[in-house]
Design an enzyme around this catalytic site. Structure first.
Site, PDB file in Angstrom:
ATOM      1  N   CYS A 124       1.653 -37.065 170.394  1.00 47.10           N
ATOM      2  CA  CYS A 124       1.815 -36.860 171.925  1.00 47.10           C
ATOM      3  C   CYS A 124       3.260 -36.971 172.190  1.00 47.10           C
ATOM      4  O   CYS A 124       4.029 -37.390 171.469  1.00 47.10           O
ATOM      5  CB  CYS A 124       0.926 -37.904 172.709  1.00 47.10           C
ATOM      6  SG  CYS A 124       1.365 -39.443 172.506  1.00 47.10           S
ATOM      7  N   CYS A 169       5.134 -40.339 171.344  1.00 46.01           N
ATOM      8  CA  CYS A 169       5.308 -40.685 170.173  1.00 46.01           C
ATOM      9  C   CYS A 169       6.853 -40.587 169.851  1.00 46.01           C
ATOM     10  O   CYS A 169       7.364 -41.309 169.092  1.00 46.01           O
ATOM     11  CB  CYS A 169       4.608 -39.633 169.314  1.00 46.01           C
ATOM     12  SG  CYS A 169       2.748 -39.956 169.464  1.00 46.01           S
ATOM     13  N   ASP A 190     -14.501 -15.115 145.116  1.00 47.15           N
ATOM     14  CA  ASP A 190     -13.758 -14.053 144.098  1.00 47.15           C
ATOM     15  C   ASP A 190     -14.400 -13.898 142.747  1.00 47.15           C
ATOM     16  O   ASP A 190     -15.307 -14.527 142.349  1.00 47.15           O
ATOM     17  CB  ASP A 190     -12.655 -15.007 143.531  1.00 47.15           C
ATOM     18  CG  ASP A 190     -11.764 -14.167 142.494  1.00 47.15           C
ATOM     19  OD1 ASP A 190     -11.162 -13.091 142.649  1.00 47.15           O
ATOM     20  OD2 ASP A 190     -11.650 -14.882 141.539  1.00 47.15           O
ATOM     21  N   ASP A 222     -10.728 -19.005 141.637  1.00 46.24           N
ATOM     22  CA  ASP A 222     -10.242 -19.688 140.604  1.00 46.24           C
ATOM     23  C   ASP A 222      -8.648 -19.569 140.097  1.00 46.24           C
ATOM     24  O   ASP A 222      -8.169 -20.377 139.327  1.00 46.24           O
ATOM     25  CB  ASP A 222     -11.072 -19.447 139.112  1.00 46.24           C
ATOM     26  CG  ASP A 222     -10.606 -18.194 138.790  1.00 46.24           C
ATOM     27  OD1 ASP A 222     -10.607 -17.271 139.666  1.00 46.24           O
ATOM     28  OD2 ASP A 222     -11.028 -17.687 137.550  1.00 46.24           O
ATOM     29  N   ASP A 253      -5.595 -16.769 144.597  1.00 42.51           N
ATOM     30  CA  ASP A 253      -6.807 -17.010 145.368  1.00 42.51           C
ATOM     31  C   ASP A 253      -6.151 -18.317 146.311  1.00 42.51           C
ATOM     32  O   ASP A 253      -6.890 -18.598 147.499  1.00 42.51           O
ATOM     33  CB  ASP A 253      -7.978 -17.578 144.767  1.00 42.51           C
ATOM     34  CG  ASP A 253      -8.723 -16.679 144.111  1.00 42.51           C
ATOM     35  OD1 ASP A 253      -8.857 -15.158 144.183  1.00 42.51           O
ATOM     36  OD2 ASP A 253      -9.206 -16.949 142.973  1.00 42.51           O
TER      37      ASP A 253
END
Lengths: 742, 73
Positions: free
Chosen positions: A14, A17, A428, A616, A620
């Site tokens: 916020c 902070c 995939d 894999d 990807d």
């Protein structure tokens, strides 16, 4: 010497902070000026630039409750470990002091011992508890540091509830100690210091479990970029020379020898070869390259030599683009707000309202201010359920434990929650639905075709050739001797077997070698090796990447839960179609590039789908990160595993539906736990609010500490029992027998 | 000029608000964006921008969005 540096800060939530960070960094010696910006999570600091100051700034930021995100990834990993260690230390402190505190506080209630006699004895009894509570408060300091600002910014979290409840308990305890001091000895029974200890200790256990189970570090980008080649051989001024790959410039002519890593992206200007691009595309079958074709950095050259013109270097290469896509997706992926925090956001204001209303009501009702305030604080004390801190982490730990027992690794708590919401799974093809390495699927020719082709290919390093050799060996077909082996990169091989001249390779290679009578190519998704003996066509061997035996069952399991499955592949249309129909997938996308997968995930997300991506390959990775849930195959590349939220350790595709089922079961368990955590305390609120006094039982109010301790114990036991119950959960997807090989 | 309200999921802080706002404002046809962190909504003043484009901008910024349909839309 002053210099300006931009620090990245984690944990800003916020506008307040940035002020706190400015104050914290500003107080560091050597800092001249500082300006924090919560918009892009940075702090710009003008300071002396010394290493001591760097460390002091990091410390100041950390003690303000934020983290300095280091650009040095190894350092970041160390810092993360250090943070977990600190949490462990705080937990140890909290537990070490809570145990004696609880024994002292509960002893008289349970009849273990009596409060020491007399004014002094009672006062000492109170003070011992007070002093035992102080280190516990210190151990729980982060709850106050984060909880109160969140409360004041009117978005209370679980930390706020802990901060509020323990502060109220502390005030009540000090107040009652004061009463004892003034001579009201009975107040020694109404101390609430032990609540502070129990709440902080139990919630710290939960937080520590949570921190430990978070993935320790994510240095996937560093690993990805380490794939790039270090050295390149270039031709400059007619001279062949070896230079660091980083010194390549567009227009350079690079030499790519057999087995070399391609140094950077370029266009082939001479030679021919096949290149293993699996690290970029995930496709296992090498791609043949000749003049005019594009080669990509970090891919591995096969058996031919190439000359290529450098097109792109450094950050413009495909490898870097993938890295950048991943970094962006990681940076923008919104953290999932904890369930407990969401409950707390509603619960806290309600409790504060009840406390305030009670206080005012008792004042109007004619009681004095002291009594009314005591009631209000009692409400706040009772409403902070210490089992709340256990509700989520315990279920998460049991859920992740259940997952790993079934070979499914959940990397974060958020991944379990996200798993429970998924309605679309994108897979995939290569290495996920299929095994990822080619195998012989059909033989079309004479009985000795396999033997001859295997002989011709036995010196070849081409994966298709290797597949034939493997097939011959496993079928017990003897491989005859051969001589005069010659490999034509990107085409095939020639050699002498049993006295006849064999030509083995692609269709085009045979045609170019003058072989006639080759049958028309079929569009059936299978890759063929053609063979000719002494120039006459003798047959073909079909090779394909076989479907995992459990894939159809996994897809069926997804469909039975109403989850749609979508296949994406860089492979060609015909192969994609045949695999999709073999496993029962209706929607598939073929011939995709790395960026396409990411776009497809985004498109689904825009259409309001909750997307899980299963993959894999390195290609990807961006899609795995963009998806609401990334699932990596355990045998996949490190990059894919690190970008994913879930890893399937056993390569069983049924783990995908199983993971989603475990996610659902875990979130259900969390909700039940939250109910158990809150319900006992909620029931006690009317008692704390003074209802018994209204009904004429004045005595009950002084029994509040006892009642509150009981509520805490009961809720903790219920939560633990309920969470442990889930250990026996069996995901339906794995209970069904796997389908036989298609 | 039409008003579209998007429900946005995943915003945690002003930083997130900034990202959503910037991403939506970059669209052609969007004239003003008002993001409410607490409600998790963004109100967009726009002409001729499709719902998909608006949602796409939010997805690109790393959040999830859906169009909130009021009584009269």
């Amino acid at each position: 010497m002053s210099r300006t540096r931009i620090f990245r800060i984690g944990g800003m939530t916020c506008a307040a902070c940035s002020n706190r960070i400015e104050k914290a960094i500003g107080s560091v010696p050597g800092v001249e000026s500082v300006s924090a910006n919560f918009g892009n999570n940075t702090a710009t600091v003008v300071y002396d630039g010394s290493e001591e100051s760097d460390e002091a700034i990091a410390k100041a930021v950390a003690s303000a409750g934020y983290t300095l995100i280091s650009d040095d990834r190894e350092k970041a990993a160390r810092q993360e470990k250090e943070a977990v260690r600190m949490q462990g230390r705080d937990l140890a402190i909290a537990v070490a002091f809570t145990i004696p505190l609880s024994i002292i506080a509960m002893g008289p209630m349970l009849g273990l011992f009596d409060i020491p006699e007399g004014d002094r004895g009672h006062l000492y009894y109170c003070l011992v508890q007070f002093f035992l509570t102080i280190p516990i408060i210190y151990a729980g300091r982060r709850f106050y540091r984060k909880g109160f600002p969140a409360l004041f910014s009117r978005s209370p979290t679980m930390d706020s509830l802990v901060a509020l409840g323990t502060t109220a308990s502390m005030i009540l305890g000090i107040y009652n100690t004061y009463l004892v001091y003034t001579g009201d000895l009975h107040a020694a029974h109404s101390l609430s210091f032990d609540s502070v200890g129990m709440i902080i200790a139990l919630v710290s256990v939960g937080k520590y479990i949570e921190a430990r189970s978070k993935s320790s570090t994510n240095d996937s980008l560093r690993k990805l970029l380490s794939l790039a080649a270090d050295e390149a051989v270039v031709i400059r001024d007619g001279q062949e020379m070896s230079i660091p790959a980083s010194e390549l410039v567009p227009g350079d002519i690079m030499l790519i020898r057999p087995g070399d890593k391609v140094p950077t992206d370029g266009t082939v200007i001479g030679g021919s070869s096949s290149i293993d691009e699996s690290m970029l595309t995930g496709e296992s079958i090498p791609v043949s390259k000749k003049e005019g074709d594009v080669v990509y950095g970090a891919t591995v050259n096969g058996s031919g030599s190439l000359r290529a013109r450098v097109d792109k270097t450094g950050e413009d290469t495909v490898l870097f683009q993938i890295a950048r896509m991943m970094e962006m997706a990681q940076g923008t992926k919104a953290p999932v707000a904890g369930l407990a925090d969401r409950v707390a956001a509603v619960f806290v204001p309600v409790v504060i309202a009840i406390a305030a209303v009670c206080c005012i009501a008792w004042l109007i009702g004619g009681r004095d201010f002291q009594f009314s305030l005591t009631i209000a604080i009692s409400v706040l004390v009772i409403s902070c359920p210490c089992a709340l801190g256990l509700a989520t982490p315990l279920a998460i730990v049991v859920g992740t434990g259940n997952g790993s027992r079934h070979g499914i690794l959940f990397k974060t708590a958020a991944s379990l929650e996200e798993a429970s919401k998924i309605d679309t799974v994108m897979l995939d093809k290569t290495g996920t639905i299929t095994l990822g390495h080619p195998e012989v699927s059909s033989v079309d020719g004479d009985s000795d075709l396999v033997a001859k082709v295997a002989a011709a290919e036995s010196d070849s390093e081409h994966p298709l050739g290797e597949a034939v050799v493997r097939y011959a060996e496993s079928s017990g077909i003897p491989i005859p001797e051969h001589s005069g082996f010659e490999s034509v990169a990107g085409g095939g091989v020639r050699c002498i077997v049993d006295g006849s001249k064999m030509t083995v390779g692609s269709r085009r290679f045979l045609e170019e070698s003058g072989v006639a009578g080759i049958p028309e190519a079929e569009d059936d998704g299978i890759t063929y090796i053609y063979a000719a003996s002494d120039g006459d066509y003798i047959g073909k061997i079909g090779i394909r990447d076989p479907v995992r035996p459990e894939s159809p069952a996994a897809i069926a399991s997804l469909r039975s839960e109403g989850i749609s499955a979508v296949m994406i592949t860089g492979d060609r249309e015909s192969t994609a179609r045949s695999i999709a129909s073999a496993v029962g997938i209706e929607e598939y996308h073929a011939e995709t590039r790395p960026g396409d997968k990411l776009d497809l995930v985004k498109r689904k997300q825009i259409a309001q789908a909750r997307v899980a991506m299963v993959g894999d390959g390195i290609n990807d990775a961006p899609a795995l990160t963009q998806a609401d849930l990334g699932i990596a195959v355990g045998s996949g590349t490190d990059i894919a595993i690190e970008s994913a939220d879930i890893v399937m350790m056993n390569d069983d595709l049924r783990s995908v539906p199983a993971a989603l089922q475990i996610g659902k079961a875990t979130i259900r368990n969390v909700k039940q736990n939250l109910f158990f955590a809150f319900c006992y305390n909620a029931v006690c609120i009317p008692i704390a609010a003074g209802l018994p006094v209204l009904l004429g039982y004045d005595g009950l109010v002084s029994e509040m500490p006892m009642i509150s301790a009981m509520a805490m114990s009961l809720s903790s036991i219920s939560v633990v029992t309920n969470a442990v119950r889930m250990r026996r959960f069996e995901p339906k997807a794995l209970a069904e027998a796997p389908a036989s090989s298609p | 000029m039409a008003k579209t309200t998007l429900k946005i999921e995943g915003m945690m802080c002003e930083g997130c608000v900034g990202k959503v706002k910037t991403s939506l404002e970059a669209l052609d046809g969007v004239s003003s964006v008002d993001v409410n962190l607490k409600k998790g909504t963004a109100t967009v003043e726009q002409s001729g921008v499709s719902d998909e484009a608006l949602i796409g901008a939010v997805v690109d910024a790393g959040f999830r969005a859906s169009v909130k349909h009021g009584l009269f839309s």
